[in-house]
Write an enzyme that holds these catalytic residues in place. Structure first.
Site, short mmCIF file in Angstrom:
data_model
loop_
_atom_site.label_atom_id
_atom_site.label_comp_id
_atom_site.label_asym_id
_atom_site.label_seq_id
_atom_site.Cartn_x
_atom_site.Cartn_y
_atom_site.Cartn_z
N ASN A 106 -65.47 55.91 94.80
CA ASN A 106 -65.59 55.32 93.47
C ASN A 106 -65.32 53.84 93.55
O ASN A 106 -64.61 53.36 94.45
CB ASN A 106 -64.59 55.98 92.49
CG ASN A 106 -64.78 55.46 91.06
OD1 ASN A 106 -65.90 55.31 90.59
ND2 ASN A 106 -63.67 55.17 90.40
N HIS A 108 -63.89 50.77 91.11
CA HIS A 108 -63.16 50.59 89.85
C HIS A 108 -62.90 49.10 89.65
O HIS A 108 -62.39 48.43 90.56
CB HIS A 108 -61.83 51.38 89.88
CG HIS A 108 -61.04 51.25 88.63
ND1 HIS A 108 -61.37 51.92 87.47
CD2 HIS A 108 -59.96 50.48 88.33
CE1 HIS A 108 -60.51 51.57 86.51
NE2 HIS A 108 -59.65 50.71 87.01
N SER A 135 -61.88 47.40 93.16
CA SER A 135 -61.39 48.26 94.26
C SER A 135 -62.41 49.36 94.54
O SER A 135 -62.94 49.97 93.60
CB SER A 135 -60.07 48.94 93.86
OG SER A 135 -59.12 47.99 93.43
N ASP A 144 -58.49 57.43 89.24
CA ASP A 144 -58.38 56.07 89.79
C ASP A 144 -57.17 55.93 90.70
O ASP A 144 -56.58 54.85 90.81
CB ASP A 144 -58.27 55.05 88.64
CG ASP A 144 -59.54 55.05 87.79
OD1 ASP A 144 -59.42 54.75 86.58
OD2 ASP A 144 -60.62 55.37 88.32
C1 GRF Z 1 -69.16 48.45 86.45
O1 GRF Z 1 -68.49 47.36 85.84
C2 GRF Z 1 -68.20 49.14 87.39
O2 GRF Z 1 -67.06 48.37 87.65
C3 GRF Z 1 -67.76 50.36 86.68
O3 GRF Z 1 -68.82 50.68 85.79
C4 GRF Z 1 -69.46 49.48 85.38
C5 GRF Z 1 -70.94 49.70 85.25
O4 GRF Z 1 -71.43 49.98 86.53
N1 GRF Z 1 -67.51 51.39 87.65
P1 GRF Z 1 -73.03 50.03 86.78
O5 GRF Z 1 -73.58 48.69 86.36
O6 GRF Z 1 -73.57 51.16 85.92
O7 GRF Z 1 -73.16 50.27 88.26
#
Ligand code: GRF
Length: 203
Positions: A106, A108, A135, A144
């Site tokens: 994942n 985060h 991270s 998380d």
């Molecule tokens: C991103 O900001 C990421 O940090 C979090 O979800 C948000 C959207 O991700 N995990 P994405 O643009 O759909 O990949």
């Protein structure tokens, strides 16, 4: 290395991985993209890249256990080597997580263990933090909370909005996830005793 990418929205992290694979900088293949939301733009990104795009709409399932069982079945059909949570906005049951231990990643948007959960950029701004970041970690049943593989730090500037800070963080996301997946593809990255191990060194 076969990747299954799970999304809920825009899919900017998915797109970064697609681009690295197409540029032949990441020796991997995305065998499927699964979204819990039908209108996730990331599904369009998958289709445009010729990748199987699957929607498992969570509103059509009775409860979390039923949903995760369906999700586990869909993933197992794809037989991936690693499952990549990329903007996947659902909390997974321990049963699901334990079925894929060591191959569930994942990303985060915070410097874990700070700011687990949501709205991480606004929280960093509200706390007057001078730096923030992202991270990439192995997923364990603790939300998380899994062992961190790599982090990247960005400055928080006076007057930053959450959107501006998020964009600065997402620039780093797009860099880190493909890097971690290249380590995984090269067989250099494993999880052992709830620790991330790269080249036999504990991270
Ligand atoms: C991103 O900001 C990421 O940090 C979090 O979800 C948000 C959207 O991700 N995990 P994405 O643009 O759909 O990949």
């Amino acid at each position: 290395t076969k990747l299954c990418v799970l999304i809920s929205g825009n899919g900017s992290n998915l797109q970064a991985i697609i681009d690295e694979i197409e540029a032949e900088r990441l020796p991997a293949k995305i065998v499927g993209v699964i979204s819990n939301r039908p209108n996730a733009f990331g599904l369009e990104r998958a289709k445009n890249a010729g990748i199987p795009a699957i929607c498992l709409d969570h509103t059509r399932y009775e409860d979390r256990v039923d949903y995760d069982a369906a999700l586990q079945g869909a993933i197992e059909e794809l037989q991936p080597d690693v499952i990549v949570l990329a903007g996947f906005m659902r909390i997974l049951t321990p049963e699901f997580v334990n079925a894929f231990t060591g191959k569930l990643l994942n990303i985060h948007p915070s410097l874990l263990p700070k700011y687990k959960g949501l709205n991480t950029h606004q929280r960093a701004i509200d706390n007057g933090d001078k730096e923030h970041g992202v991270s990439v970690h192995f997923v364990t049943p603790e939300l998380d909370g899994g062992p961190v593989i790599i982090q990247s730090r960005v400055p928080v500037f006076e007057g930053d909005s959450a959107v501006e800070l998020a964009e600065r963080v997402q620039e780093q996301e797009r860099r880190l996830y493909p890097l971690v997946l290249s380590w995984f593809s090269a067989g250099r990255l494993t999880m052992r005793n709830n620790r991330a191990i790269l080249d036999e060194q504990e991270l």
